[in-house]
Design an enzyme around this catalytic site. Sequence first.
Site, PDB file in Angstrom:
ATOM      1  N   HIS B  82       2.881  12.967  41.712  1.00  0.00           N
ATOM      2  CA  HIS B  82       4.273  12.526  41.882  1.00  0.00           C
ATOM      3  C   HIS B  82       5.127  13.069  40.729  1.00  0.00           C
ATOM      4  O   HIS B  82       6.199  13.655  40.947  1.00  0.00           O
ATOM      5  CB  HIS B  82       4.340  11.001  41.931  1.00  0.00           C
ATOM      6  CG  HIS B  82       5.723  10.448  41.751  1.00  0.00           C
ATOM      7  ND1 HIS B  82       6.689  10.511  42.739  1.00  0.00           N
ATOM      8  CD2 HIS B  82       6.314   9.837  40.688  1.00  0.00           C
ATOM      9  CE1 HIS B  82       7.808   9.958  42.286  1.00  0.00           C
ATOM     10  NE2 HIS B  82       7.615   9.552  41.054  1.00  0.00           N
ATOM     11  N   ASP B 111      26.748  39.087  41.972  1.00  0.00           N
ATOM     12  CA  ASP B 111      25.425  38.502  42.247  1.00  0.00           C
ATOM     13  C   ASP B 111      24.759  38.231  40.901  1.00  0.00           C
ATOM     14  O   ASP B 111      25.381  38.392  39.854  1.00  0.00           O
ATOM     15  CB  ASP B 111      24.559  39.467  43.094  1.00  0.00           C
ATOM     16  CG  ASP B 111      23.519  38.712  43.921  1.00  0.00           C
ATOM     17  OD1 ASP B 111      22.811  37.873  43.328  1.00  0.00           O
ATOM     18  OD2 ASP B 111      23.421  38.949  45.140  1.00  0.00           O
ATOM     19  N   TRP B 147       1.171  13.293  34.458  1.00  0.00           N
ATOM     20  CA  TRP B 147       1.866  14.594  34.469  1.00  0.00           C
ATOM     21  C   TRP B 147       1.822  15.270  33.105  1.00  0.00           C
ATOM     22  O   TRP B 147       2.028  16.462  32.987  1.00  0.00           O
ATOM     23  CB  TRP B 147       3.307  14.428  34.958  1.00  0.00           C
ATOM     24  CG  TRP B 147       4.298  14.060  33.881  1.00  0.00           C
ATOM     25  CD1 TRP B 147       4.476  12.830  33.342  1.00  0.00           C
ATOM     26  CD2 TRP B 147       5.215  14.934  33.212  1.00  0.00           C
ATOM     27  NE1 TRP B 147       5.450  12.871  32.382  1.00  0.00           N
ATOM     28  CE2 TRP B 147       5.929  14.150  32.276  1.00  0.00           C
ATOM     29  CE3 TRP B 147       5.516  16.294  33.319  1.00  0.00           C
ATOM     30  CZ2 TRP B 147       6.905  14.696  31.449  1.00  0.00           C
ATOM     31  CZ3 TRP B 147       6.498  16.819  32.479  1.00  0.00           C
ATOM     32  CH2 TRP B 147       7.180  16.037  31.560  1.00  0.00           C
ATOM     33  N   SER B 174       8.126  31.407  36.922  1.00  0.00           N
ATOM     34  CA  SER B 174       9.328  31.356  37.763  1.00  0.00           C
ATOM     35  C   SER B 174      10.536  30.895  36.948  1.00  0.00           C
ATOM     36  O   SER B 174      11.617  31.485  37.010  1.00  0.00           O
ATOM     37  CB  SER B 174       9.078  30.413  38.946  1.00  0.00           C
ATOM     38  OG  SER B 174      10.281  30.125  39.597  1.00  0.00           O
ATOM     39  N   SER B 175      10.324  29.842  36.158  1.00  0.00           N
ATOM     40  CA  SER B 175      11.433  29.305  35.351  1.00  0.00           C
ATOM     41  C   SER B 175      11.925  30.321  34.335  1.00  0.00           C
ATOM     42  O   SER B 175      13.130  30.464  34.118  1.00  0.00           O
ATOM     43  CB  SER B 175      10.984  28.048  34.598  1.00  0.00           C
ATOM     44  OG  SER B 175      10.808  27.005  35.484  1.00  0.00           O
ATOM     45  N   HIS B 258      10.080  17.182  25.437  1.00  0.00           N
ATOM     46  CA  HIS B 258      11.393  16.590  25.224  1.00  0.00           C
ATOM     47  C   HIS B 258      12.539  17.531  25.558  1.00  0.00           C
ATOM     48  O   HIS B 258      13.477  17.131  26.252  1.00  0.00           O
ATOM     49  CB  HIS B 258      11.560  15.942  23.859  1.00  0.00           C
ATOM     50  CG  HIS B 258      12.665  14.936  23.932  1.00  0.00           C
ATOM     51  ND1 HIS B 258      12.493  13.693  24.475  1.00  0.00           N
ATOM     52  CD2 HIS B 258      13.986  15.032  23.673  1.00  0.00           C
ATOM     53  CE1 HIS B 258      13.639  13.063  24.520  1.00  0.00           C
ATOM     54  NE2 HIS B 258      14.571  13.844  24.034  1.00  0.00           N
ATOM     55  N   GLU B 260      12.362  19.552  27.812  1.00  0.00           N
ATOM     56  CA  GLU B 260      12.319  19.519  29.287  1.00  0.00           C
ATOM     57  C   GLU B 260      13.234  18.423  29.852  1.00  0.00           C
ATOM     58  O   GLU B 260      13.869  18.606  30.890  1.00  0.00           O
ATOM     59  CB  GLU B 260      10.865  19.305  29.744  1.00  0.00           C
ATOM     60  CG  GLU B 260      10.670  19.034  31.228  1.00  0.00           C
ATOM     61  CD  GLU B 260      10.994  20.229  32.117  1.00  0.00           C
ATOM     62  OE1 GLU B 260      11.091  21.346  31.588  1.00  0.00           O
ATOM     63  OE2 GLU B 260      11.153  20.026  33.331  1.00  0.00           O
ATOM     64  N   TYR B 262      16.012  17.543  28.673  1.00  0.00           N
ATOM     65  CA  TYR B 262      17.383  18.068  28.652  1.00  0.00           C
ATOM     66  C   TYR B 262      17.538  19.283  29.549  1.00  0.00           C
ATOM     67  O   TYR B 262      18.641  19.594  29.998  1.00  0.00           O
ATOM     68  CB  TYR B 262      17.826  18.338  27.213  1.00  0.00           C
ATOM     69  CG  TYR B 262      17.920  17.032  26.472  1.00  0.00           C
ATOM     70  CD1 TYR B 262      18.975  16.157  26.729  1.00  0.00           C
ATOM     71  CD2 TYR B 262      16.925  16.612  25.608  1.00  0.00           C
ATOM     72  CE1 TYR B 262      19.037  14.921  26.135  1.00  0.00           C
ATOM     73  CE2 TYR B 262      16.976  15.371  25.001  1.00  0.00           C
ATOM     74  CZ  TYR B 262      18.037  14.530  25.271  1.00  0.00           C
ATOM     75  OH  TYR B 262      18.091  13.299  24.681  1.00  0.00           O
ATOM     76  N   SER B 273      30.519  17.308  35.200  1.00  0.00           N
ATOM     77  CA  SER B 273      31.720  17.812  34.534  1.00  0.00           C
ATOM     78  C   SER B 273      32.614  18.620  35.465  1.00  0.00           C
ATOM     79  O   SER B 273      33.771  18.901  35.132  1.00  0.00           O
ATOM     80  CB  SER B 273      31.336  18.671  33.319  1.00  0.00           C
ATOM     81  OG  SER B 273      30.582  17.908  32.409  1.00  0.00           O
ATOM     82  N   HIS B 307       8.684  11.144  19.123  1.00  0.00           N
ATOM     83  CA  HIS B 307       9.026   9.774  19.506  1.00  0.00           C
ATOM     84  C   HIS B 307       8.265   9.357  20.771  1.00  0.00           C
ATOM     85  O   HIS B 307       8.277   8.199  21.142  1.00  0.00           O
ATOM     86  CB  HIS B 307      10.544   9.572  19.652  1.00  0.00           C
ATOM     87  CG  HIS B 307      11.190  10.266  20.804  1.00  0.00           C
ATOM     88  ND1 HIS B 307      12.487  10.708  20.773  1.00  0.00           N
ATOM     89  CD2 HIS B 307      10.741  10.602  22.037  1.00  0.00           C
ATOM     90  CE1 HIS B 307      12.799  11.265  21.925  1.00  0.00           C
ATOM     91  NE2 HIS B 307      11.754  11.210  22.702  1.00  0.00           N
ATOM     92  N   HIS B 308       7.629  10.330  21.431  1.00  0.00           N
ATOM     93  CA  HIS B 308       6.777  10.003  22.580  1.00  0.00           C
ATOM     94  C   HIS B 308       5.399   9.558  22.139  1.00  0.00           C
ATOM     95  O   HIS B 308       4.571   9.188  22.977  1.00  0.00           O
ATOM     96  CB  HIS B 308       6.636  11.222  23.495  1.00  0.00           C
ATOM     97  CG  HIS B 308       7.919  11.640  24.138  1.00  0.00           C
ATOM     98  ND1 HIS B 308       8.338  11.150  25.354  1.00  0.00           N
ATOM     99  CD2 HIS B 308       8.897  12.484  23.723  1.00  0.00           C
ATOM    100  CE1 HIS B 308       9.505  11.691  25.669  1.00  0.00           C
ATOM    101  NE2 HIS B 308       9.869  12.496  24.695  1.00  0.00           N
ATOM    102  N   THR B 333      25.660  12.740  23.013  1.00  0.00           N
ATOM    103  CA  THR B 333      25.638  12.190  24.377  1.00  0.00           C
ATOM    104  C   THR B 333      26.810  11.238  24.556  1.00  0.00           C
ATOM    105  O   THR B 333      27.471  11.239  25.613  1.00  0.00           O
ATOM    106  CB  THR B 333      24.308  11.458  24.650  1.00  0.00           C
ATOM    107  OG1 THR B 333      23.234  12.314  24.256  1.00  0.00           O
ATOM    108  CG2 THR B 333      24.157  11.113  26.120  1.00  0.00           C
ATOM    109  N   LYS B 336      29.961  13.049  25.268  1.00  0.00           N
ATOM    110  CA  LYS B 336      30.087  13.477  26.667  1.00  0.00           C
ATOM    111  C   LYS B 336      30.533  12.316  27.564  1.00  0.00           C
ATOM    112  O   LYS B 336      31.437  12.461  28.379  1.00  0.00           O
ATOM    113  CB  LYS B 336      28.757  14.059  27.162  1.00  0.00           C
ATOM    114  CG  LYS B 336      28.344  15.321  26.425  1.00  0.00           C
ATOM    115  CD  LYS B 336      27.111  15.945  26.992  1.00  0.00           C
ATOM    116  CE  LYS B 336      27.407  16.797  28.183  1.00  0.00           C
ATOM    117  NZ  LYS B 336      28.013  18.085  27.882  1.00  0.00           N
ATOM    118  N   ARG B 455       1.821   0.638  32.562  1.00  0.00           N
ATOM    119  CA  ARG B 455       2.035   1.637  33.611  1.00  0.00           C
ATOM    120  C   ARG B 455       0.691   2.237  34.034  1.00  0.00           C
ATOM    121  O   ARG B 455      -0.323   2.027  33.366  1.00  0.00           O
ATOM    122  CB  ARG B 455       2.989   2.726  33.113  1.00  0.00           C
ATOM    123  CG  ARG B 455       2.455   3.487  31.945  1.00  0.00           C
ATOM    124  CD  ARG B 455       3.490   4.350  31.265  1.00  0.00           C
ATOM    125  NE  ARG B 455       3.873   5.512  32.062  1.00  0.00           N
ATOM    126  CZ  ARG B 455       4.394   6.636  31.531  1.00  0.00           C
ATOM    127  NH1 ARG B 455       4.605   6.739  30.223  1.00  0.00           N
ATOM    128  NH2 ARG B 455       4.721   7.641  32.298  1.00  0.00           N
TER     129      ARG B 455
END
Lengths: 31, 531
Positions: B82, B111, B147, B174-175, B258, B260, B262, B273, B307-308, B333, B336, B455
């Site tokens: 998932h 293009d 994950w 790909s990315s 992390h 990722e 963002y 925006s 922090h993770h 943040t 924004k 979890r």
Amino acid sequence: MSRNVKTALLLLTIALTTFFGIIAKYWMLNR
Amino acid sequence: MSAVVDNHGHAAGHDDHHGYQGGVMRWIMTTNHKDIGTLYLWFSFIMFMAGGGMAMAIRLELFEPGIQFFNPDLFNQFTTMHGLIMVFGAIMPAFVGFANWQIPMMIGAPDMAFARMNNWSFWILPFAASLLIISFFVPGGAPGVGWTMYAPLTVQMGVGMDLTIFAVHLLGMSSIMGSINIITTILNMRAPGMTLMRMPLFVWTWLITAYLLVAAMPVLAGAVTMTLTDRHFGTTFFNAAGGGDPVLYQHIFWFFGHPEVYIIALPAFGVISQVIPAFSRKPLFGYASMVYATSAIAILSFIVWAHHMYTVGMPVSAQLFFMYATTIIAVPTGVKVFNWVATMWKGSLTFETPMLFAIGFLFLFTLGGFTGLVLSLVPVDVQLQDTYYVVAHFHYVMVAGALFSAFAGVYFWLPKWTGRMYDETLGKWHFWLTMIFFNMIFFVQHFLGLAGMPRRIPDYPLMFETWNKISSIGAFGMGLSQVFFLYIVLKAIRTGEKAPEKVWEGADSLEWTHLPTPVPYHTWETPPVLK
């Protein structure tokens, strides 16, 4: 070589250096 | 972009009779940024349904205490897949789809810079996704490692782990190819006069995101490659018995992980925006500060990874550093969020579906940001880590942040892309159903986490039953609401009313002001000139 190709090669170099660099660093540290 | 003075008239219709083959081959061979954008968006929706199906299975099992439908191993496989499918298969490709459609049109480019590589970037994805799905059917099943794919559990998994590692390699390739394409297009192919500080904010957020991807994805690729060599080639990067360190994996993973967050959030900010100023009928408040805040978030995202992992063991000084660095991210943040609210302030507001999703985003993403601040505090995180509070937090960021933004983007640009309007009443129904069911699922999970429910477990004590039941009912409602979304989009494409030439009167980027509706197959063969 076009400007687009130069930009792409620079970015690809950064990506490949990071990829191989991180593996090489910890491989050498672990020897 | 009201300063645009000339579009040379080449954008309109005369050239849309050539350029592609018919049938399936059109989609396989296409190098057109709009076709590829469409492919990305449909692919991401299919993956969204696949990942959503697994979420339904997880919530079905958690509807009641006890083991009901799935054994714990399969439950772990569902949670793992998932997460991987939603992050790499659904959310990221959705925003790459928006990038493909919008960036060339917004900057006046015909293009993407490397059109064939763009085709390749997309067509790698179905193979990677297939590997993830196939892993369920190999001996040992899909990996049940989460994950994050933490060592040393990854070393103990069956062949499904190898398929997953290969899939991650493909997704990363790909990315990176997509990012190289986006950066090159934005830096080198802007129309004359389209300076960096005149670009729509969506383009800015993607430029910064693409840099993040080029820097972060190779780190993940390195981490899973080391996992692969630990599994099959006798290395011991993450194996303490051989002098390696399992915690090293966590550091490397989150150094990617992390940013990722963002990589997913920044393009979502970009869509919001564009939407909020259009429905406020005002220019975006504080454009320059938005650009600087986005850049600041991107830079800070590289110095907060640990922090993770407060609880894995690190010096107090390191905990303090990562805590303060994380709390600092709240500043850009906050800039924004302030600017979005200030854009609406005294605006001539209307509340069509894209705006509803944007405002929903604003409320819920801010709530997710606040719980992120809570979790950034070491003493609090020590209590809450690996509880449902964390699950609630990141779903407020990922679903209410990224997914709401993607819905806003689809409703906003669909009329421009297809020339047909969606049904506004149904769109509003979709918003309210999604809003209510989303909060039913995840708001109550804060309570579960605060009460101590961990979890990634298929069973739980009786005391957690009520909130879990509410959460599961919300999940089934949310799932059905997204089938409804599919109906709304298909109805719009097939029988929707013809969209007016200027769909949203407050929208002011190039595709709205200087291209017809629907946009022709080829645009900006002669670039516009901006003064």
